[in-house]
Write a protein that holds these residues in place. Structure first.
Motif, mmCIF file in Angstrom:
data_model
loop_
_atom_site.group_PDB
_atom_site.id
_atom_site.type_symbol
_atom_site.label_atom_id
_atom_site.label_comp_id
_atom_site.label_asym_id
_atom_site.label_seq_id
_atom_site.Cartn_x
_atom_site.Cartn_y
_atom_site.Cartn_z
ATOM 1 N N SER A 84 0.809 -1.246 0.079
ATOM 2 C CA SER A 84 -0.002 -0.104 0.080
ATOM 3 C C SER A 84 0.902 1.450 0.055
ATOM 4 N N VAL A 85 1.896 1.010 0.930
ATOM 5 C CA VAL A 85 2.867 2.455 0.852
ATOM 6 C C VAL A 85 3.585 2.490 -0.389
ATOM 7 N N LYS A 86 3.936 1.520 -0.944
ATOM 8 C CA LYS A 86 4.751 1.869 -2.429
ATOM 9 C C LYS A 86 3.797 2.299 -3.549
ATOM 10 N N ALA A 87 2.635 1.906 -3.362
ATOM 11 C CA ALA A 87 1.380 2.074 -4.330
ATOM 12 C C ALA A 87 1.157 3.826 -4.277
ATOM 13 N N ARG A 88 1.244 4.208 -2.812
ATOM 14 C CA ARG A 88 1.003 5.654 -2.632
ATOM 15 C C ARG A 88 2.124 6.579 -3.043
ATOM 16 N N LEU A 89 3.410 5.894 -2.728
ATOM 17 C CA LEU A 89 4.708 6.626 -3.064
ATOM 18 C C LEU A 89 4.665 6.710 -4.643
ATOM 19 N N GLN A 90 4.010 5.813 -5.417
ATOM 20 C CA GLN A 90 4.362 5.967 -6.939
ATOM 21 C C GLN A 90 3.312 7.005 -7.493
ATOM 22 N N ARG A 91 2.282 7.380 -6.506
ATOM 23 C CA ARG A 91 1.404 8.158 -7.023
ATOM 24 C C ARG A 91 1.830 9.755 -6.633
ATOM 25 N N MET A 92 3.004 9.853 -5.683
ATOM 26 C CA MET A 92 3.427 11.185 -5.243
ATOM 27 C C MET A 92 4.517 11.636 -5.941
ATOM 28 N N ASN A 93 4.485 13.071 -6.180
ATOM 29 C CA ASN A 93 5.585 13.729 -6.897
ATOM 30 C C ASN A 93 6.907 14.141 -5.788
ATOM 31 N N PRO A 94 7.912 13.448 -5.710
ATOM 32 C CA PRO A 94 8.970 13.516 -4.802
ATOM 33 C C PRO A 94 9.552 14.962 -4.739
ATOM 34 N N VAL A 95 9.278 15.765 -5.827
ATOM 35 C CA VAL A 95 9.761 17.178 -5.640
ATOM 36 C C VAL A 95 8.779 18.154 -4.997
ATOM 37 N N GLU A 96 7.290 17.940 -5.576
ATOM 38 C CA GLU A 96 6.468 18.963 -5.098
ATOM 39 C C GLU A 96 5.891 18.567 -3.641
ATOM 40 N N GLU A 97 6.159 17.117 -3.306
ATOM 41 C CA GLU A 97 5.380 16.772 -2.054
ATOM 42 C C GLU A 97 6.765 16.007 -1.303
ATOM 43 N N GLN A 98 7.967 16.723 -1.257
ATOM 44 C CA GLN A 98 9.140 16.190 -0.733
ATOM 45 C C GLN A 98 8.845 15.610 0.698
ATOM 46 N N ALA A 99 8.303 16.872 1.716
ATOM 47 C CA ALA A 99 8.293 16.419 2.932
ATOM 48 C C ALA A 99 7.334 15.026 3.252
ATOM 49 N N GLY A 100 6.230 15.177 2.658
ATOM 50 C CA GLY A 100 5.540 13.973 2.642
ATOM 51 C C GLY A 100 6.069 12.761 2.184
ATOM 52 N N TYR A 101 6.834 12.898 0.964
ATOM 53 C CA TYR A 101 7.433 11.671 0.307
ATOM 54 C C TYR A 101 8.656 11.089 1.261
ATOM 55 N N ASN A 102 9.251 11.842 1.831
ATOM 56 C CA ASN A 102 10.294 11.608 2.627
ATOM 57 C C ASN A 102 9.994 10.833 3.930
ATOM 58 N N ARG A 103 8.729 11.272 4.390
ATOM 59 C CA ARG A 103 8.219 10.726 5.540
ATOM 60 C C ARG A 103 7.751 9.290 5.275
ATOM 61 N N MET A 104 6.992 9.204 4.334
ATOM 62 C CA MET A 104 6.463 8.122 3.710
ATOM 63 C C MET A 104 7.560 6.855 3.289
ATOM 64 N N PHE A 105 8.554 7.745 2.768
ATOM 65 C CA PHE A 105 9.830 6.612 2.305
ATOM 66 C C PHE A 105 10.345 6.016 3.752
ATOM 67 N N GLY A 106 10.518 6.896 4.817
ATOM 68 C CA GLY A 106 11.209 6.468 5.913
ATOM 69 C C GLY A 106 10.130 5.269 6.594
ATOM 70 N N ASP A 107 8.723 5.683 6.455
ATOM 71 C CA ASP A 107 7.967 4.542 7.030
ATOM 72 C C ASP A 107 8.182 3.283 6.305
ATOM 73 N N LEU A 108 8.282 3.306 5.019
ATOM 74 C CA LEU A 108 8.532 2.050 4.076
ATOM 75 C C LEU A 108 9.883 1.408 4.542
ATOM 76 N N VAL A 109 10.931 2.195 4.872
ATOM 77 C CA VAL A 109 12.478 1.504 5.249
ATOM 78 C C VAL A 109 12.071 0.857 6.646
ATOM 79 N N GLY A 110 11.117 1.370 7.532
ATOM 80 C CA GLY A 110 10.770 0.749 8.807
ATOM 81 C C GLY A 110 9.845 -0.441 8.653
ATOM 82 N N LEU A 111 9.302 -0.359 7.689
ATOM 83 C CA LEU A 111 8.144 -1.406 7.427
ATOM 84 C C LEU A 111 9.100 -2.818 6.777
ATOM 85 N N GLU A 112 10.202 -2.171 5.989
ATOM 86 C CA GLU A 112 10.858 -3.416 5.411
ATOM 87 C C GLU A 112 11.838 -4.000 6.491
ATOM 88 N N LYS A 113 12.407 -3.319 7.371
ATOM 89 C CA LYS A 113 13.187 -3.704 8.307
ATOM 90 C C LYS A 113 12.383 -4.626 9.574
#
Length: 661
Positions: A620-649
Motif C-alpha cells: 500500500s505504501v509503495k503504491a502511494r509513493l508511486q502516485r506522489m511527486n517527490p519534488v512537489e511533495e518532498q516532506a510527505g514523500y520523505n516521511r512516507m519513504f521513512g515509513d517504508l524503510v521501517g516496514l521493510e526492517k
C-alpha cells in the motif's frame, strides 16, 4: 409446580462432570483422529466419511460437514430432542449431581421436567416389575423363562420382570411414589378405563426397553395366559420418550461390543437377544414392535462406524419359514443403506436363536452366527427355491425373478460375480445370456469400470459428507461479521458487496485460521503477540470478528488457565449461534502440526500472520509513493519513504521468525 431456574453453579458442575467423549460415545463409536481429537459418523446427517469431531480437552463436538457443534449439553439436546433444562437434568442424573432450582427453593421430586418424570416413572416401573417376578403369583412366569433356558440370575442382567394380573397394582404403586395419573398415561404405563386409569400391562412377562444411554423408555410384554385375548406381544405405545422405529432392544448392552467387534447381529425377539448374549454373541439386538427400517440402519451405522473400506458386518437372523423369507427380502431392500457387508443366517431346522440354545447349547448359537452367508446370496437362493430348475422354463422364470435382485447390487464387480454365480446356480452355463438379462433389469447406465459401492455419500448429494473447507464456504464466506443475510439464512456463492468468499484453499486464510485456532485452543502459547496483531491483521471478515471477540473477552492472556473454560467463555460471549459454531470449529479442528504445539510453533504462525499484514501495508505504501511527486511533495514523500524503510526492517525480522529462525 413450574420448574425453577437451575443454579448456574450446578449447570457448570454438570458440564465439568460430563466428559464429552463419554456422553457422545453412548450414541456412536469414536476413534482417535490425532491431535487430541476423536472422530465418528455424524448422528445429525448421513455420511460415509467421518466428519464429526470431539475434543475432550475442551469439552466440545463439531461436525465439519453440517456445522453442528457445542458442548455435552448441546449434544444431548440435539440428539434426543430435549430442552436445555431437560438435557441438564439428564446429564445431572448421569453424573450423580443433585440439581438445585432458584425459583421457589428446592423441593425434591417436584421441580423437574416432564421428560424427567416420565423417565423416573419408567425406572420405578421396571423396579416394580423385576421385584414381582420373584413373587408367588409369578410362578408361571418363572416357569416360562426356565423352559426357555433362563435362570433368575439371567433375568437380572436384562431387567426382566412380571406385571401382576390385577388392574391397578402398578398404578397404585407409582401414585404412592408421587407420580400423577397424567404422568402414567403420558408414559404409556397406564390407560384410561371406565373407573379411571388402569395398568396397561397385566399378567405378562416384561422386558424394559432402554435407550442408548441406559434409561428405560418403554416395555415389551409377552402374554402368558392362554385366555388373554390380547396380542402375543404388546409394546408401550409411542410416547414422547419412545419412537419404536429408532430404538433397538439390547443396544444399550451391546453397543460397546458392537463398536469393538465391528459387528451387529439382528434377531427377532427379546428372548433371542438374551440367548445370544448369554451364549457369547454380545452384539445381538432386536427391533421393538416394528420391522427393521431405515432409522435402525442409522443407529447401527453410527455404532459400527460404518465407513467406506470398513471391515464391519451386519448379520440378520431369520426363521426358516415363509415369514422369515419375507423378512429377509425386507432387509435386502435396506442393504444399500449400509456401507459394510450384510449377511443372513438361518438355522436349517428353522429354530430361532433362543430355541437353538435350548436344544443344542451355547456353541450352537455361536455356530449359527458363524454360518452366515451374504444377504445377496440368501435373497437370490431364496428366489431360486421357488422354481423347478430341472426344466428350461423353470430356469428362465427363476432367472427373470432373480435378475432384478442382482441388478440392484451397486458394486459393479460384486454384481458381475453374482451374475456368474447365478448362472452356475441355475445350471445354464451361459454367462453372457445371464449378464444380458441382468443388464436389462438394471435400468441405468452405470459405468462398468466403477468398482466402488455407490453407498451413502458415494456420489455426494446435498447433506452428505464433504470436506471442511467446502462446507464452511457455504456458511462463513459471506459474513461481514457473525451476522446473517437479510432473510436470516445463509448466503451462497459470491457476495454481492464485492468481498471475497471464504476459501480454505487460500494460503492466507489457512494461516489466519491457524492463528485463531491457537488463540482458542492454546492461548497460553500466544502471549501478547497475538493480542498485538489487531483485527486489521486479518483479511477474512469472520476472522476479524473472531479476533474482536477474543479481545472483548480479555485477549489470550485471559485464557491462560483452562483451555476448556476459555473455549466455553468465548462461546458464551459469542453474539449468535453462527459465531458460537465458528468458535466451536476453531476449538476442535486439528492444528497443522504433528504432536503438541509449542511456543516456537505459535510464534512462527503469529509471525506469518504479521508478515502477511506488513507485506500488505508495504504494498500500500509503495503504491502511494508511486502516485506522489517527490519534488512537489518532498516532506510527505520523505516521511512516507521513512515509513517504508521501517516496514521493510520489520518485514525482514518477521521473515526470520516465520521461518522458525
Amino acid at each position: 409446580m413450574v420448574a425453577g431456574r437451575i443454579r448456574d453453579e450446578d449447570i457448570a458442575a454438570v458440564r465439568e462432570r460430563s466428559p464429552i467423549d463419554e456422553v457422545v460415545g453412548e450414541y456412536l463409536q469414536l476413534r482417535n483422529a490425532g491431535g487430541g481429537s476423536l472422530k465418528g459418523l455424524c448422528p445429525f446427517h448421513e455420511e460415509k466419511t467421518p466428519s464429526f469431531n470431539v475434543t475432550p480437552a475442551r469439552g466440545l463436538f463439531y461436525c465439519f460437514s453440517c456445522a453442528e457443534g457445542g458442548d455435552a449439553i448441546k449434544f444431548v439436546q440435539k440428539i434426543d430432542g430435549l430442552s436445555f433444562v431437560e438435557a441438564v437434568e439428564r446429564l445431572a442424573r448421569r453424573a450423580g449431581i443433585e440439581l438445585r432450582y432458584e425459583q421457589g427453593g428446592y423441593v425434591p421430586g417436584q421441580e423437574q421436567s416432564q421428560r424427567r418424570r416420565l423417565i423416573d416413572a419408567h425406572r420405578a416401573a421396571a423396579e416394580f416389575y423385576a421385584e414381582r417376578l420373584r413373587g408367588p403369583d409369578a410362578d408361571h412366569a418363572r416357569k416360562f423363562l426356565n423352559e426357555r433356558g433362563f435362570e433368575l440370575a439371567d433375568t437380572d442382567q436384562f431387567g426382566v420382570g412380571y406385571a401382576p394380573r390385577a388392574w391397578e397394582d402398578l398404578t397404585r404403586h407409582l401414585r404412592g411414589r408421587g407420580f400423577t395419573d397424567t404422568d402414567l398415561i403420558a408414559a404409556g404405563l397406564a390407560k384410561e378405563g371406565q373407573r379411571g386409569p388402569r395398568d396397561r400391562f397385566r399378567g405378562r412377562l416384561m422386558w424394559p426397553i432402554r435407550d442408548l444411554s441406559g434409561d428405560v423408555i418403554a416395555f415389551g410384554a409377552r402374554k402368558l395366559d392362554p385366555d388373554d385375548d390380547g396380542p402375543k406381544y404388546l409394546n408401550t405405545p409411542e410416547t414422547s420418550l419412545f419412537r419404536k422405529s429408532t430404538v433397538l432392544y439390547g443396544a444399550d448392552l451391546a453397543k460397546r461390543e458392537i463398536a469393538q467387534r465391528r459387528q451387529a447381529v439382528i434377531v427377532e425377539g427379546y428372548t433371542d437377544v438374551m440367548a445370544c448374549h448369554l451364549a457369547g454373541v454380545p452384539t445381538a439386538v432386536a427391533t421393538s414392535g416394528t420391522s427393521f427400517g431405515e432409522d435402525h440402519v442409522k443407529v447401527l451405522r453410527r455404532l459400527i462406524m460404518d465407513t467406506e473400506g470398513s471391515a464391519g458386518e451386519v448379520i440378520f437372523t431369520f426363521d426358516g419359514d415363509a415369514a422369515g423369507q419375507r423378512a429377509a427380502l425386507r432387509a435386502f431392500s435396506l442393504e444399500e443403506k449400509f456401507v459394510t457387508q450384510t449377511f443372513v443366517t438361518v438355522q436349517p431346522d428353522g429354530l430361532d436363536p433362543c430355541d437353538v440354545r435350548l436344544a443344542h447349547g451355547d456353541q450352537a448359537v455361536r455356530d449359527l452366527i458363524a454360518r452366515r452367508v451374504p444377504l445377496f446370496e440368501f435373497a437370490i437362493r431364496g428366489v431360486l427355491g421357488h422354481h423347478d430348475l430341472n426344466t428350461t422354463e423353470g430356469q428362465l422364470a427363476a432367472l427373470d425373478e432373480a435378475a432384478p435382485i442382482v441388478a440392484k447390487i451397486k458394486d459393479t464387480g460384486l454384481r458381475t460375480r453374482y451374475a456368474v454365480n447365478l448362472d452356475r446356480w441355475l445350471g445354464m452355463m451361459d454367462e453372457r445370456f445371464v449378464l444380458s438379462r441382468i443388464k436389462a433389469h438394471s435400468g441405468d447406465s452405470r459405468d462398468p469400470r466403477r468398482g466402488t459401492r455407490d453407498r451413502p455419500g458415494g456420489t455426494r448429494t446435498p447433506g452428505t459428507s464433504r470436506s471442511p473447507g467446502r462446507d464452511e464456504q457455504d456458511w462463513n464466506g459471506h459474513q461481514g461479521s457473525f451476522g446473517v443475510n437479510g432473510n436470516g439464512q445463509r448466503d451462497g456463492g459470491k457476495r454481492g458487496d464485492g468481498a471475497k468468499p471464504y476459501d480454505l484453499s487460500d494460503p492466507v486464510v489457512v494461516v489466519e485460521r491457524e492463528a485463531l485456532k491457537l488463540a482458542v485452543q492454546r492461548p497460553a502459547l500466544c502471549g501478547p503477540e497475538f493480542d498485538a496483531l489487531g483485527a486489521d491483521a486479518f483479511t477474512a471478515a469472520v476472522h476479524k470478528a473472531t479476533f474482536t471477540l477474543i479481545a472483548t473477552c480479555g485477549g489470550t492472556a485471559a485464557g491462560g488457565g483452562s483451555s476448556r473454560e476459555w473455549a466455553a467463555r468465548l462461546r458464551d460471549e459469542a453474539p449468535n449461534e453462527r459465531a458460537q459454531s465458528f468458535v466451536t470449529a476453531l476449538a476442535v479442528e486439528t492444528l497443522h502440526r504433528e504432536g503438541e504445539p509449542d511456543v516456537k510453533y505459535a510464534d512462527r504462525v503469529l509471525a506469518q500472520v504479521a508478515l502477511l499484514a506488513v507485506s500488505r501495508e508495504i504494498a500500500s505504501v509503495k503504491a502511494r509513493l508511486q502516485r506522489m511527486n517527490p519534488v512537489e511533495e518532498q516532506a510527505g514523500y520523505n516521511r512516507m519513504f521513512g515509513d517504508l524503510v521501517g516496514l521493510e526492517k520489520r518485514r525482514k525480522a518477521l521473515l526470520d521468525r516465520a521461518a522458525g529462525g
